[in-house]
Design an enzyme around this catalytic site. Structure first.
Site, PDB file in Angstrom:
ATOM      1  N   ASP A   1     102.444  19.186 -22.080  1.00 15.65           N
ATOM      2  CA  ASP A   1     101.600  18.385 -22.973  1.00 15.65           C
ATOM      3  C   ASP A   1     102.344  17.107 -23.352  1.00 15.65           C
ATOM      4  OD1 ASP A   1     103.036  18.841 -25.806  1.00 15.65           O
ATOM      5  OD2 ASP A   1     103.018  20.741 -24.713  1.00 15.65           O
TER       6      ASP A   1
ATOM      7  N   ASP B   1     103.019  16.259 -26.594  1.00 20.57           N
ATOM      8  CA  ASP B   1     103.329  16.418 -28.008  1.00 20.57           C
ATOM      9  C   ASP B   1     102.155  15.852 -28.808  1.00 20.57           C
ATOM     10  OD1 ASP B   1     105.406  17.569 -29.699  1.00 20.57           O
ATOM     11  OD2 ASP B   1     105.677  15.552 -30.497  1.00 20.57           O
TER      12      ASP B   1
END
Length: 290
Positions: free
Chosen positions: A210, A212
């Protein structure tokens, strides 16, 4: 030349490794308690291997509950010489996209509630951590990940946060814009510190799941998103691990970067002032110099 034994610490999504011959799960006791789980040992590609799921099979342990000292001590006890740490991370760089692998070479440690050393009162030691990963193992991890079909970034700074919550938006922006971190995770510290104290070569393979919370187009981190990407990453990680025996070979020479001699001049406490009980505990990881 010594016999090589590869140790793999599997992170989120990587709880087992296929293709190991003579495989068996072994329970290992250490002076620092039990490791996260039993350790799967056997041979892979003609090389001895030990696999430890960092969070335990079924993921019962959060990052703060992982027994890092016991994990490293257990691998050392089994005869592991080279440790490959595999973990899920968030990315602070657009180019390091979900699904990519980052071969980490630096750390910023923001953990605060974990025992970070085998040493302490009664036997004090200070190891060098300027270069916390082994370039030789990082070379193998990079080549293995590329062969597995991953897009690989060589070099990156891993910010280790305490967790178990994800970052606030303000923290994410600070780590990215002002601290120079490239990826963020919750488990490589104090793991890397302890591997150096145990004189084990250590490489960190960070699998991006991802962005963050800093990225304006991707929103905040969600566990479902992480799990889906981690599952795909785990398949590549298994193929990377399968390539390591051929890349490294069954025999191990002295580490050219000194990882296996990290304690050579690190212990400050003179023999007459050392606590015998502490010295007895340390035999597992520091017996060579004690």
């Amino acid at each position: 030349m010594a016999q090589r034994m590869i140790g793999v610490i599997g992170g989120s999504g990587l709880y087992e490794v296929e293709g190991i011959e003579d495989a068996r799960w072994r329970h290992v006791e250490t002076p620092w308690g039990d490791p996260s789980d039993a350790i799967l040992t056997g041979r892979l590609g003609g090389v001895d291997i030990a696999f430890l799921p960092r969070h335990g099979r079924g993921h019962p342990l959060d990052p703060g509950s992982v027994p890092y000292r016991a994990n490293i001590a257990a691998l050392k006890t089994l005869g592991v010489t080279d440790v490959f740490s595999v973990s899920a991370v968030g990315s602070f760089r657009e180019a390091m996209a979900p699904g990519d692998f980052v071969i980490v070479d630096q750390f910023i440690d923001r953990t605060r509630a974990r025992a970070s050393s085998f040493f302490g009162p009664g036997c004090v030691a200070h190891v060098s951590l300027a270069h916390p990963t082994c370039p030789r193992l990082s070379d193998a991890a990079e080549a293995g990940a590329a062969a597995a079909g991953a897009r690989v970034h060589r070099g990156g700074t891993y910010l280790a946060m305490e967790g178990p919550q994800f970052s606030t938006l303000a923290e994410s922006r600070m780590y990215r814009e002002h601290w120079g971190a490239d990826v963020i995770g919750m488990t490589n510290m104090p793991e890397a510190r302890l591997a150096r104290e145990a004189e084990l070569c250590y490489a960190s393979v960070a699998m991006v799941t991802d962005y963050d919370s800093w990225h304006p187009d991707h929103g905040e981190v969600e566990v479902t998103q992480i799990l889906a990407t981690a599952a795909a990453n785990a398949d590549k990680a298994r193929r990377m691990i399968a390539a390591l025996p051929e890349l490294l070979g069954p025999e191990r020479t002295t580490c050219p970067h000194g990882c296996d001699r990290a304690l050579e001049h690190a212990i400050l406490t003179v023999p007459s002032a050392r606590d015998p009980q502490m010295v007895a505990r340390l035999q597992t990881i520091a017996g060579r110099v004690l």
